[in-house]
Write an enzyme that holds these catalytic residues in place. Structure first.
Site, PDB file in Angstrom:
ATOM      1  N   HIS A 203     -18.439  12.047  14.193  1.00 52.15           N
ATOM      2  CA  HIS A 203     -18.103  12.249  12.770  1.00 52.15           C
ATOM      3  C   HIS A 203     -19.208  11.566  11.964  1.00 52.15           C
ATOM      4  CE1 HIS A 203     -14.850  11.999   9.472  1.00 52.15           C
ATOM      5  NE2 HIS A 203     -15.765  11.159   9.024  1.00 52.15           N
ATOM      6  N   CYS A 236     -15.368   7.511   2.220  1.00 46.75           N
ATOM      7  CA  CYS A 236     -14.235   6.600   2.304  1.00 46.75           C
ATOM      8  C   CYS A 236     -14.212   5.713   1.066  1.00 46.75           C
ATOM      9  CB  CYS A 236     -14.349   5.753   3.570  1.00 46.75           C
ATOM     10  SG  CYS A 236     -13.045   4.517   3.660  1.00 46.75           S
TER      11      CYS A 236
HETATM   12  N1  COA Z   1       2.720   5.972   3.579  1.00 47.97           N
HETATM   13  C1  COA Z   1       3.235   5.770   2.353  1.00 47.97           C
HETATM   14  N2  COA Z   1       3.470   4.545   1.837  1.00 47.97           N
HETATM   15  C2  COA Z   1       3.183   3.492   2.610  1.00 47.97           C
HETATM   16  C3  COA Z   1       2.666   3.642   3.896  1.00 47.97           C
HETATM   17  C4  COA Z   1       2.413   4.932   4.375  1.00 47.97           C
HETATM   18  N3  COA Z   1       1.902   5.147   5.582  1.00 47.97           N
HETATM   19  N4  COA Z   1       2.483   2.428   4.429  1.00 47.97           N
HETATM   20  C5  COA Z   1       2.870   1.521   3.499  1.00 47.97           C
HETATM   21  N5  COA Z   1       3.296   2.174   2.402  1.00 47.97           N
HETATM   22  C6  COA Z   1       3.784   1.591   1.163  1.00 47.97           C
HETATM   23  C7  COA Z   1       4.902   0.580   1.402  1.00 47.97           C
HETATM   24  O1  COA Z   1       6.127   1.224   1.419  1.00 47.97           O
HETATM   25  C8  COA Z   1       4.749  -0.338   0.214  1.00 47.97           C
HETATM   26  O2  COA Z   1       5.259   0.295  -0.938  1.00 47.97           O
HETATM   27  P1  COA Z   1       5.838  -0.526  -2.188  1.00 47.97           P
HETATM   28  O3  COA Z   1       4.675  -1.280  -2.772  1.00 47.97           O
HETATM   29  O4  COA Z   1       6.343   0.541  -3.090  1.00 47.97           O
HETATM   30  O5  COA Z   1       6.872  -1.418  -1.597  1.00 47.97           O
HETATM   31  C9  COA Z   1       3.234  -0.403   0.025  1.00 47.97           C
HETATM   32  O6  COA Z   1       2.719   0.810   0.594  1.00 47.97           O
HETATM   33  C10 COA Z   1       2.592  -1.604   0.709  1.00 47.97           C
HETATM   34  O7  COA Z   1       2.986  -1.638   2.065  1.00 47.97           O
HETATM   35  P2  COA Z   1       2.309  -2.568   3.152  1.00 47.97           P
HETATM   36  O8  COA Z   1       2.973  -2.359   4.450  1.00 47.97           O
HETATM   37  O9  COA Z   1       2.257  -4.004   2.625  1.00 47.97           O
HETATM   38  O10 COA Z   1       0.882  -1.962   3.267  1.00 47.97           O
HETATM   39  P3  COA Z   1      -0.521  -2.490   2.755  1.00 47.97           P
HETATM   40  O11 COA Z   1      -0.509  -2.715   1.293  1.00 47.97           O
HETATM   41  O12 COA Z   1      -0.993  -3.590   3.654  1.00 47.97           O
HETATM   42  O13 COA Z   1      -1.417  -1.180   3.034  1.00 47.97           O
HETATM   43  C11 COA Z   1      -1.876   0.797   4.317  1.00 47.97           C
HETATM   44  C12 COA Z   1      -1.576  -0.687   4.358  1.00 47.97           C
HETATM   45  C13 COA Z   1      -2.323   1.206   5.703  1.00 47.97           C
HETATM   46  C14 COA Z   1      -0.655   1.546   3.906  1.00 47.97           C
HETATM   47  C15 COA Z   1      -2.986   1.048   3.277  1.00 47.97           C
HETATM   48  O14 COA Z   1      -4.030   0.158   3.474  1.00 47.97           O
HETATM   49  C16 COA Z   1      -3.496   2.461   3.317  1.00 47.97           C
HETATM   50  O15 COA Z   1      -2.807   3.409   3.023  1.00 47.97           O
HETATM   51  N6  COA Z   1      -4.770   2.628   3.621  1.00 47.97           N
HETATM   52  C17 COA Z   1      -5.379   3.939   3.580  1.00 47.97           C
HETATM   53  C18 COA Z   1      -6.493   4.044   4.523  1.00 47.97           C
HETATM   54  C19 COA Z   1      -7.224   5.338   4.319  1.00 47.97           C
HETATM   55  O16 COA Z   1      -6.647   6.400   4.161  1.00 47.97           O
HETATM   56  N7  COA Z   1      -8.571   5.246   4.310  1.00 47.97           N
HETATM   57  C20 COA Z   1      -9.401   6.390   4.162  1.00 47.97           C
HETATM   58  C21 COA Z   1      -9.542   7.147   5.427  1.00 47.97           C
HETATM   59  S1  COA Z   1     -10.397   6.296   6.694  1.00 47.97           S
HETATM   60 ZN    ZN Z   2     -15.438  10.118   7.205  1.00 48.43          ZN
END
Ligand code: COA
Ligand code: ZN
Length: 302
Positions: A203, A236
């Site tokens: 990728h 990203c």
């Molecule tokens: N889908 C939807 N909501 C989610 C979720 C998921 N998979 N995982 C966590 N949440 C929500 C929780 O319910 C919580 O909601 P609230 O604030 O309304 O209570 C909030 O997100 C925080 O949850 P938490 O478990 O503390 O997660 P975090 O803040 O540590 O975040 C991730 C962790 C993984 C959810 C977050 O970092 C993320 O979505 N990253 C995206 C990575 C990505 O797509 N990168 C680009 C591609 S590589």
């Molecule tokens: Zn990528």
């Protein structure tokens, strides 16, 4: 003719990084235009926090909309909750994302590397039991925007661990587009010898214009599975400096000219590319597109 498998990640990697947030219907329109072009593997969304990545909210609606379409539709997941939501939405293929370094894992998914690999292990074992196809990205496999060059030995160890946990495939990702062809050849040859190249995919992002050269280096190293993104959309939001993926148009044209079959129509890709750029209001045009359009207009492409 030897076949190369291509997965278009535009509807996920591409759309997650655009100013324009598309509706589920627009996302489906883009996915269907890729299917029409003969792209059978597509990453169609992500089950991640909608606060972290607003453009991927509603991926359940996108999956539901594809219930009657035939294709290998994967969705990205970044925690166990995402896996459960994806499963509930009917996903049969998930792409787990972990990164090679602690800082990138923290920035992207809020876990250190040990936690990230524990999450991957949990989901991979569950996916095996659930009959879900699970691949796993190793992001920033050559260089991390926070920690710099990544030692080959850690990626080798990580890929091995993920396969032992049950990953069907490891996607080695140059998330910020920092690798050069010799580095790609070195890592992919080594991994291929260690793990078997049929279980590996690449990728690439095109930040420094080396994406297609890197894909060629991987091809010459025995890799036959690649991600690419329609119109070269991508990036990203949590990796500073990341730009678009290699364009599907450029990759398919290169592979065709090298004598490989992808099952994808260049004329069809030109249509999908125009739609992607129009929906996202994206001005950049992949390098190969003008030539592809000229050939299509002459009736020289099917
Ligand atoms: N889908 C939807 N909501 C989610 C979720 C998921 N998979 N995982 C966590 N949440 C929500 C929780 O319910 C919580 O909601 P609230 O604030 O309304 O209570 C909030 O997100 C925080 O949850 P938490 O478990 O503390 O997660 P975090 O803040 O540590 O975040 C991730 C962790 C993984 C959810 C977050 O970092 C993320 O979505 N990253 C995206 C990575 C990505 O797509 N990168 C680009 C591609 S590589
Ligand atoms: Zn990528």
């Amino acid at each position: 003719m030897e076949t190369v498998w291509i997965r278009d990640v535009g509807p996920r990697d591409g759309l997650q990084n655009q100013r324009q947030i598309l509706s589920s219907d627009q996302r489906l329109q883009l996915i269907r235009s890729l299917l029409k072009a003969g792209v059978s593997a597509i990453e169609v969304g992500a089950f991640v926090s909608p606060k972290a990545v607003p453009a991927m909210a509603g991926s359940d609606t996108v999956l539901a909309g594809l219930a009657g379409d035939v294709g290998e539709f994967s969705v990205l997941i970044a925690n166990v909750k995402g896996y459960e939501l994806a499963l509930a939405a009917g996903a049969t293929r998930v792409a787990i994302v972990v990164a090679s370094t602690d800082t990138m894992n923290r920035k992207n998914i809020g876990m250190d590397t040990t936690q990230a690999f524990a999450f991957a292990d949990t989901v991979l074992r569950r996916a095996l039991a659930d009959g879900v196809h699970a691949s796993c990205y190793i992001a920033t496999a050559w260089e991390c925007p926070f920690e710099g060059p990544v030692p080959t030995s850690s990626v080798q160890r990580q890929a091995d661990a993920l396969l032992n946990s049950g990953a069907q495939e490891i996607v080695i990702a140059d998330t910020i587009g920092a690798a050069a062809p010799a580095q790609v050849a070195s890592l992919m040859r080594g991994l291929g010898q260690q793990l078997g190249s049929e279980r590996l995919a690449c990728h690439f992002h095109d930040t420094r214009g080396m994406g297609i050269a890197n894909a060629y280096a991987a091809l010459e190293s025995g890799i036959r599975r690649f991600d690419a993104s329609i119109a070269g959309l991508g990036g990203c939001p949590f990796a500073p400096g990341a730009s678009g993926n290699i364009a599907s148009e450029d990759l398919v044209l290169m592979l065709n000219q090298q004598g490989y079959d992808t099952g994808i129509s260049l004329a069809g890709l030109a249509e999908a590319s125009a739609l992607a750029r129009q929906l996202c209001d994206h001005p950049a045009v992949p390098k190969s597109l003008r030539w592809i359009q000229q050939q299509r207009d002459k009736g020289a492409l099917s």
